[in-house]
Design a protein around this motif. Structure first.
Motif, short mmCIF file in Angstrom:
data_model
loop_
_atom_site.label_atom_id
_atom_site.label_comp_id
_atom_site.label_asym_id
_atom_site.label_seq_id
_atom_site.Cartn_x
_atom_site.Cartn_y
_atom_site.Cartn_z
N LEU A 8 -3.21 -4.02 17.34
CA LEU A 8 -3.93 -2.77 17.21
C LEU A 8 -2.98 -1.62 16.91
O LEU A 8 -3.26 -0.76 16.04
CB LEU A 8 -4.73 -2.50 18.48
N LEU A 9 -1.84 -1.58 17.60
CA LEU A 9 -0.87 -0.52 17.35
C LEU A 9 -0.31 -0.59 15.94
O LEU A 9 -0.11 0.44 15.27
CB LEU A 9 0.26 -0.60 18.38
N HIS A 10 -0.06 -1.79 15.48
CA HIS A 10 0.47 -1.94 14.12
C HIS A 10 -0.54 -1.49 13.07
O HIS A 10 -0.18 -0.82 12.08
CB HIS A 10 0.87 -3.39 13.88
N LEU A 11 -1.80 -1.85 13.25
CA LEU A 11 -2.81 -1.43 12.29
C LEU A 11 -2.98 0.08 12.29
O LEU A 11 -3.23 0.69 11.24
CB LEU A 11 -4.14 -2.13 12.61
N MET A 12 -2.87 0.70 13.45
CA MET A 12 -2.94 2.16 13.51
C MET A 12 -1.76 2.79 12.75
O MET A 12 -1.93 3.77 12.01
CB MET A 12 -2.94 2.62 14.97
N LEU A 13 -0.57 2.21 12.89
CA LEU A 13 0.59 2.72 12.16
C LEU A 13 0.41 2.53 10.66
O LEU A 13 0.73 3.45 9.87
CB LEU A 13 1.85 2.00 12.64
N VAL A 14 -0.11 1.38 10.26
CA VAL A 14 -0.34 1.13 8.83
C VAL A 14 -1.37 2.11 8.28
O VAL A 14 -1.20 2.65 7.17
CB VAL A 14 -0.79 -0.33 8.62
N GLY A 15 -2.43 2.36 9.03
CA GLY A 15 -3.43 3.33 8.57
C GLY A 15 -2.85 4.73 8.42
O GLY A 15 -3.17 5.46 7.47
N TRP A 16 -1.97 5.11 9.35
CA TRP A 16 -1.37 6.44 9.26
C TRP A 16 -0.43 6.53 8.06
O TRP A 16 -0.34 7.57 7.39
CB TRP A 16 -0.61 6.74 10.55
N LEU A 17 0.28 5.45 7.73
CA LEU A 17 1.21 5.47 6.61
C LEU A 17 0.52 5.41 5.25
O LEU A 17 1.02 6.00 4.27
CB LEU A 17 2.20 4.31 6.73
N THR A 18 -0.59 4.72 5.17
CA THR A 18 -1.20 4.45 3.87
C THR A 18 -2.43 5.30 3.57
O THR A 18 -2.81 5.40 2.38
CB THR A 18 -1.60 2.97 3.77
N LEU A 19 -3.06 5.87 4.57
CA LEU A 19 -4.31 6.59 4.33
C LEU A 19 -4.19 8.09 4.57
O LEU A 19 -5.20 8.80 4.61
CB LEU A 19 -5.43 6.01 5.22
N LEU A 94 -6.38 -5.58 0.91
CA LEU A 94 -7.43 -5.20 -0.05
C LEU A 94 -8.27 -4.05 0.50
O LEU A 94 -8.63 -3.12 -0.24
CB LEU A 94 -8.31 -6.41 -0.35
N GLY A 95 -8.59 -4.10 1.79
CA GLY A 95 -9.34 -2.99 2.39
C GLY A 95 -8.58 -1.68 2.32
O GLY A 95 -9.17 -0.62 2.06
N ILE A 96 -7.28 -1.73 2.54
CA ILE A 96 -6.48 -0.50 2.44
C ILE A 96 -6.49 0.04 1.03
O ILE A 96 -6.64 1.25 0.80
CB ILE A 96 -5.04 -0.78 2.91
N GLU A 97 -6.34 -0.84 0.04
CA GLU A 97 -6.34 -0.40 -1.35
C GLU A 97 -7.67 0.23 -1.73
O GLU A 97 -7.72 1.24 -2.45
CB GLU A 97 -6.03 -1.57 -2.28
N LEU A 98 -8.77 -0.33 -1.26
CA LEU A 98 -10.08 0.24 -1.57
C LEU A 98 -10.29 1.58 -0.88
O LEU A 98 -10.87 2.50 -1.46
CB LEU A 98 -11.18 -0.74 -1.16
N VAL A 108 -4.85 3.09 -6.43
CA VAL A 108 -4.88 1.64 -6.24
C VAL A 108 -3.74 1.00 -7.01
O VAL A 108 -3.47 1.33 -8.16
CB VAL A 108 -6.24 1.07 -6.71
N ASP A 109 -3.06 0.07 -6.34
CA ASP A 109 -1.95 -0.65 -6.98
C ASP A 109 -2.08 -2.12 -6.61
O ASP A 109 -1.92 -2.50 -5.44
CB ASP A 109 -0.60 -0.10 -6.52
N VAL A 110 -2.37 -2.95 -7.60
CA VAL A 110 -2.55 -4.38 -7.32
C VAL A 110 -1.25 -5.02 -6.88
O VAL A 110 -1.26 -6.01 -6.12
CB VAL A 110 -3.13 -5.08 -8.57
N ASP A 111 -0.13 -4.47 -7.30
CA ASP A 111 1.15 -5.03 -6.87
C ASP A 111 1.38 -4.81 -5.37
O ASP A 111 2.07 -5.61 -4.72
CB ASP A 111 2.30 -4.41 -7.67
N SER A 112 0.83 -3.75 -4.82
CA SER A 112 0.92 -3.55 -3.37
C SER A 112 0.19 -4.67 -2.64
O SER A 112 0.67 -5.17 -1.61
CB SER A 112 0.33 -2.19 -2.98
N LEU A 113 -0.95 -5.08 -3.17
CA LEU A 113 -1.69 -6.19 -2.58
C LEU A 113 -0.87 -7.47 -2.62
O LEU A 113 -0.80 -8.21 -1.63
CB LEU A 113 -3.02 -6.37 -3.32
#
Length: 199
Positions: A8-19, A94-98, A108-113
């Motif tokens: 959960l903590l990692h997903l929160m960090l990823v959301g803060w970095l990418t969104l 994929l959810g992050i990219e969308l 959107v960057d398919v290479d990130s996926l």
């Protein structure tokens, strides 16, 4: 429980970095061609290319370890665990990219996926099989070897069931030996005292 909290903590960090919205003057166009962005990164020089590609690989790489930790199973097929983990990582990427399509400054960057999913697979391969094997060995050492019940030797039964020389199979002596052999195998048969009937 610890694996779930870390996930959960990692997903929160990823959301803060990418969104997070980015305050930039201009952004690149969306990249829907596989490996086009990676080729563009390679033209920037080895240091810059390694940094950008490494960021894509490391962003979701912890999921390759955290998702099996949440599952918690030690005795599981390695290929099945790999397939589940990589599929879950790809779906999250994929959810992050969308979601980034509605965030200012993000495209959107398919290479990130592709890089995110590759990072999840590499982390899983490098850590999870060795970690599960070590935990299985530790569990076996704590429980100890499995004890097998002892079977009594057959020599005693053989000595009891031996028919004396000169006796016939249907003789009284042979019947006595057979009863003695059965008692040796199953124990003595309980007897009920005879009770007289009142007149």
């Amino acid at each position: 429980m610890a694996g779930f909290v870390l996930l959960l903590l990692h997903l929160m960090l990823v959301g803060w970095l990418t969104l997070r919205p980015l305050d930039v003057m201009w952004v690149n166009a969306a990249n829907l061609t596989p490996f086009a962005g990676i080729k563009a990164d390679l033209t920037l020089g080895p240091v810059q290319a390694a940094r950008r590609i490494g960021e894509g690989l490391l962003l979701l790489a912890p999921l390759g370890v955290l998702l099996p930790m949440v599952d918690g199973r030690l005795f599981v097929s390695g290929w099945a665990s790999m397939a589940r983990t990589v599929t879950a990582g790809a779906m999250i990427s994929l959810g992050i990219e969308l979601l980034q399509t509605g965030v200012p400054g993000r495209v959107v960057d398919v290479d990130s996926l592709l890089l995110n999913t590759t990072g999840v697979a590499l982390a899983h391969l490098l850590v999870v099989p060795a970690g599960r094997a070590r935990l299985r060995r530790a569990r076996r050492s704590r429980t100890g070897p499995r004890r097998v019940p002892r079977i009594p030797p057959l020599s005693r039964v053989s000595r009891v069931s031996r028919v004396p020389r000169g006796s016939h199979p249907g003789s009284r002596e042979n019947e006595t030996d057979t009863v003695t052999r059965d008692e040796a195998l199953q124990g003595t048969t309980p007897t009920i005292p005879r009770v007289g009937i009142a007149p």
